[in-house]
Design a protein around this motif. Sequence first.
Motif, short mmCIF file in Angstrom:
data_model
loop_
_atom_site.label_atom_id
_atom_site.label_comp_id
_atom_site.label_asym_id
_atom_site.label_seq_id
_atom_site.Cartn_x
_atom_site.Cartn_y
_atom_site.Cartn_z
N ILE A 153 0.93 65.83 20.90
CA ILE A 153 1.36 64.69 21.71
C ILE A 153 0.54 63.44 21.35
O ILE A 153 1.03 62.31 21.47
N SER A 154 -0.70 63.63 20.90
CA SER A 154 -1.49 62.47 20.46
C SER A 154 -0.90 61.86 19.19
O SER A 154 -1.02 60.64 18.97
N VAL A 155 -0.26 62.69 18.36
CA VAL A 155 0.44 62.17 17.17
C VAL A 155 1.56 61.24 17.61
O VAL A 155 1.78 60.18 17.03
N LEU A 156 2.29 61.64 18.66
CA LEU A 156 3.35 60.79 19.17
C LEU A 156 2.79 59.49 19.73
O LEU A 156 3.36 58.41 19.54
N ALA A 157 1.68 59.60 20.45
CA ALA A 157 1.05 58.40 21.00
C ALA A 157 0.64 57.44 19.88
O ALA A 157 0.82 56.22 20.00
N TYR A 158 0.13 57.99 18.81
CA TYR A 158 -0.26 57.16 17.66
C TYR A 158 0.96 56.49 17.05
O TYR A 158 0.93 55.29 16.70
N LYS A 159 2.06 57.23 16.94
CA LYS A 159 3.29 56.66 16.37
C LYS A 159 3.78 55.50 17.22
O LYS A 159 4.12 54.43 16.70
N LEU A 160 3.84 55.70 18.53
CA LEU A 160 4.36 54.66 19.41
C LEU A 160 3.47 53.42 19.38
O LEU A 160 3.95 52.29 19.50
N THR A 161 2.16 53.64 19.22
CA THR A 161 1.22 52.52 19.21
C THR A 161 1.28 51.72 17.91
O THR A 161 1.25 50.48 17.93
N LEU A 167 -0.60 66.07 30.12
CA LEU A 167 0.30 65.39 31.03
C LEU A 167 0.11 63.87 30.96
O LEU A 167 1.09 63.11 30.98
N ILE A 168 -1.13 63.41 30.86
CA ILE A 168 -1.40 61.97 30.77
C ILE A 168 -0.75 61.40 29.51
O ILE A 168 -0.07 60.36 29.55
N PHE A 169 -0.95 62.07 28.38
CA PHE A 169 -0.34 61.62 27.13
C PHE A 169 1.19 61.63 27.23
O PHE A 169 1.87 60.69 26.79
N PHE A 187 6.78 56.69 29.50
CA PHE A 187 6.76 55.28 29.91
C PHE A 187 7.11 54.36 28.74
O PHE A 187 7.91 53.42 28.88
N MET A 188 6.53 54.62 27.58
CA MET A 188 6.79 53.79 26.41
C MET A 188 8.26 53.87 25.99
O MET A 188 8.87 52.85 25.65
N ILE A 189 8.82 55.08 26.00
CA ILE A 189 10.22 55.23 25.59
C ILE A 189 11.14 54.55 26.59
O ILE A 189 12.10 53.87 26.22
N ILE A 208 14.59 63.88 9.55
CA ILE A 208 13.55 63.86 10.57
C ILE A 208 12.33 63.13 10.02
O ILE A 208 11.77 63.51 8.99
N GLU A 209 11.93 62.05 10.72
CA GLU A 209 10.80 61.28 10.22
C GLU A 209 9.48 62.02 10.49
O GLU A 209 9.42 62.91 11.33
N PRO A 210 8.41 61.67 9.76
CA PRO A 210 7.19 62.48 9.73
C PRO A 210 6.54 62.73 11.09
O PRO A 210 6.17 63.87 11.40
N PHE A 211 6.36 61.70 11.91
CA PHE A 211 5.61 61.88 13.15
C PHE A 211 6.32 62.84 14.10
O PHE A 211 5.67 63.67 14.74
#
Length: 272
Positions: free
Chosen positions: A61-69, A112-114, A120-122, A192-195
């Motif tokens: 999930i931190s990988v997703l957070a990095y992608k969105l950021t 859960l926080i991540f 929220f971002m999506i 399917i993209e990498p992240f």
Amino acid sequence: MGRKRSSPVTQLFLWIRGQSTEVKIFLAAVPLLFSLVALKLLVKDHNHFFIASELIHVAGISVLAYKLTTKKTCSGLSLKSQELTAIFLAVRLVCSFMLEGDIHTLLDFATLIFTAWVVFMIRYKLKSTYIKELDNFPIYYMVVPSAILAVLIHPYNTHIYISQVLWAFCVYLEAVSVLPQLRMMQNAKKMIEPFTAHYVFALGVARFLACAHWIIKVYETGGRYLFLVGAGHFWFPVAVFAEIVQTFILADFCYYYIKSFMEGRLIMRMPV
């Protein structure tokens, strides 16, 4: 110029792809069996499998957070899968506080926080990049059956009834929470993209470790572990089955992820 020769890895995957279903199942089962044996021999406390599983989920999930950021896009991500994940994590946290807090509670809270931040971002910050038309797997297809099954089959113990039902609901919902993400990747014409691929692969590894815990427990007790507690001796078999189902749901994706990685491709492609 001569024709470029394919690598041995590519040739191996092409050979596997050309085999019958029975052979493919056998070839998949052998390394999984060796992995289970290695885990049993190398890891003395098998409860560590659950901790490793939850740590890998946090990493995913931190990988997703990095992608969105960094990428400022949520293209390829299923909002529904993230919402289902947030639901079962929130319910599991409630159960943990009702029962007893431990390292699992802390890891679930971090995940859960991540996850809540990703939702929220999506929903708000990156809404314009969210492809709603492709994320078309109805949530109630998973929530309603999970709730009904939890009422019918749940653990019996000394804790209050609601905590027993909620815990079972978490197990069942987690088993199918990735389905909207897989459906969205299918709708995206298999590209399917990498992240997103890294995240789903992390889920696959996490589920394999959790499943390994149950399988090794069943093996070490000669099957008695399945019937320790439950409604009519159904709870543990159904819980183990849910873990196995989730692992197999992700197994096909993990195969093509490893194939794409070995071939050095950044964009993962699954066969139609």
